[in-house]
Design an enzyme around this catalytic site. Structure first.
Site, short mmCIF file in Angstrom:
data_model
loop_
_atom_site.label_atom_id
_atom_site.label_comp_id
_atom_site.label_asym_id
_atom_site.label_seq_id
_atom_site.Cartn_x
_atom_site.Cartn_y
_atom_site.Cartn_z
N LYS A 1 -2.10 -1.51 -3.86
CA LYS A 1 -2.96 -0.33 -3.82
C LYS A 1 -2.13 0.93 -3.92
CE LYS A 1 -5.93 2.09 -0.71
NZ LYS A 1 -6.35 2.26 0.64
N LYS B 1 0.85 -1.19 0.00
CA LYS B 1 0.00 0.00 0.00
C LYS B 1 0.88 1.23 0.00
CE LYS B 1 -3.52 2.55 2.48
NZ LYS B 1 -4.50 2.58 3.57
C1 PBG Z 1 -7.41 3.62 5.39
C2 PBG Z 1 -7.64 3.51 3.93
C3 PBG Z 1 -7.42 4.46 2.91
C4 PBG Z 1 -7.94 3.91 1.74
C5 PBG Z 1 -8.39 2.65 2.05
N1 PBG Z 1 -8.19 2.40 3.41
C6 PBG Z 1 -6.92 5.84 2.94
C7 PBG Z 1 -5.58 6.17 3.38
O1 PBG Z 1 -4.73 5.33 3.60
O2 PBG Z 1 -5.40 7.37 3.55
C8 PBG Z 1 -7.96 4.60 0.40
C9 PBG Z 1 -9.01 4.11 -0.54
C10 PBG Z 1 -9.30 5.01 -1.69
O3 PBG Z 1 -8.64 6.02 -1.95
O4 PBG Z 1 -10.24 4.66 -2.40
N2 PBG Z 1 -6.11 3.53 5.81
#
Ligand code: PBG
Length: 328
Positions: free
Chosen positions: A254, A201
């Site tokens: 992601k 991520k």
């Molecule tokens: C929570 C999380 C995030 C997303 C999914 N889970 C945001 C972040 O890390 O700031 C992003 C999902 C999206 O942008 O569609 N940690």
């Protein structure tokens, strides 16, 4: 394959199999199917509550009763998997509303499983939606504390499993969290609950609209000390390997679109189910350009989702799931 000597032109003509749509359909390499998709839902407290997200057309914060209406509709399209994010009424330093048995995701999971047992419920495990500072872990001296956070994530994961979640999906990016979650689940009779780890991520500007949707923007600083640096790809392989060792059943990359190379490397390196998260910014960019008639929104959507699958994803988490499934 590459040491095979293909005949040259004019014997070889690749256009032969592109001639008609019947030929193209027969020899297509990538198929999107209904079971490829997971649809994210933002669950808020209250009753008959439905709030628009201004930066994400057709995406809403929904109260549990409206989530149930939504699930009923999704199932009629053949969309059978949702990912739940919580918008609690109450936030504090440690995100305690995230691991409360009566938390919003816990309530939603219980109600969905009670009313639609066939719906696959995936729950996002993270603190950022529940903390007053908006970071994904416990903060001390403006820094996110890895090990102190693990215990809270584990508690949150357990309450999700106890509420009926079918898959637990940690998105915080603390080191060791998959192991901590696997352990608490195993010790509490949830040895069969799978973990879908947000393994690679990245710290990404593509999450902008999500932070409006989930009201989870960090109140100071950024997430670069825990989410990955987008300049790295070998590091993604190490992250994924560690999560697999700690017990992840599905690994996630992601965002998706700017990271198709990482999806492909993950698929080639590990024989594991791969999920890709087609994130909020990727959705909103296409929606915005389509609204201006600068692109054909449906075509760009299908091309994008197919590309993610072609890159190696087995499942796609996407706000487009509903739109896409109608075209499959
Ligand atoms: C929570 C999380 C995030 C997303 C999914 N889970 C945001 C972040 O890390 O700031 C992003 C999902 C999206 O942008 O569609 N940690």
């Amino acid at each position: 394959m590459s040491n095979f000597n293909y005949p040259n032109f004019p014997v070889s003509r690749l256009r032969r199999l592109r001639k008609t749509s019947a030929l193209r359909d027969m020899f297509r390499e990538t198929h999107l199917t209904r079971s490829d998709f997971i649809y994210p839902l933002f669950v808020a407290e209250g009753e008959n509550y439905k709030r628009k997200i201004s930066s994400m057309p057709n995406v809403f914060q929904l109260s549990v009763d409206n989530v149930l209406r939504e699930c009923e509709e999704l199932l009629t399209f053949g969309l059978g998997a949702v990912l739940l994010f919580g918008i609690p009424d109450f936030k504090d330093e440690t995100g305690s509303s995230g691991y409360h048995a009566e938390g919003i995701v816990q309530k939603a999971a219980r109600e969905i499983k009670k009313n639609f047992p066939e719906m696959l419920v995936v729950t996002d495990v993270c603190l950022c939606e529940y903390t007053s500072h908006g970071h994904c872990g416990v903060v001390e001296n403006e820094s996110v504390q890895n090990d102190a956070t693990l215990e809270l994530l584990a508690k949150q994961a357990l309450t999700h499993a106890q509420s009926g979640a079918d898959i637990i999906a940690p998105s915080d990016m603390m080191d060791g969290r998959v192991g901590a979650i696997r352990k608490i689940l195993d010790e509490n009779n949830f040895a069969e609950t799978p973990i879908m780890a947000y393994a690679a991520k990245y710290s990404s500007a593509f999450y902008g609209p999500f932070r409006e949707a989930a009201e989870s923007a960090p109140q100071f600083g950024d997430r670069k000390s825990y989410q990955m640096d987008f300049r790295n790809s070998d590091e993604a392989i190490r992250e994924i390997a560690l999560d697999i060792q700690e017990g992840a059943d599905i690994i996630m990359v992601k965002p998706a679109l700017a990271y198709l190379d990482v999806i492909r490397r993950a698929k080639d390196n590990f024989s594991m189910p791969i999920a890709a998260y087609n994130v909020s910014g990727e959705y909103s960019m296409i929606k915005a350009a389509a609204e201006k008639n600068w692109i054909d929104g449906e075509k760009v959507m299908m091309e994008t989702l197919t590309a993610i699958k072609r890159a190696g994803a087995d499942v796609i988490i996407t706000y487009f799931a509903k739109d896409a499934i109608k075209l499959i």
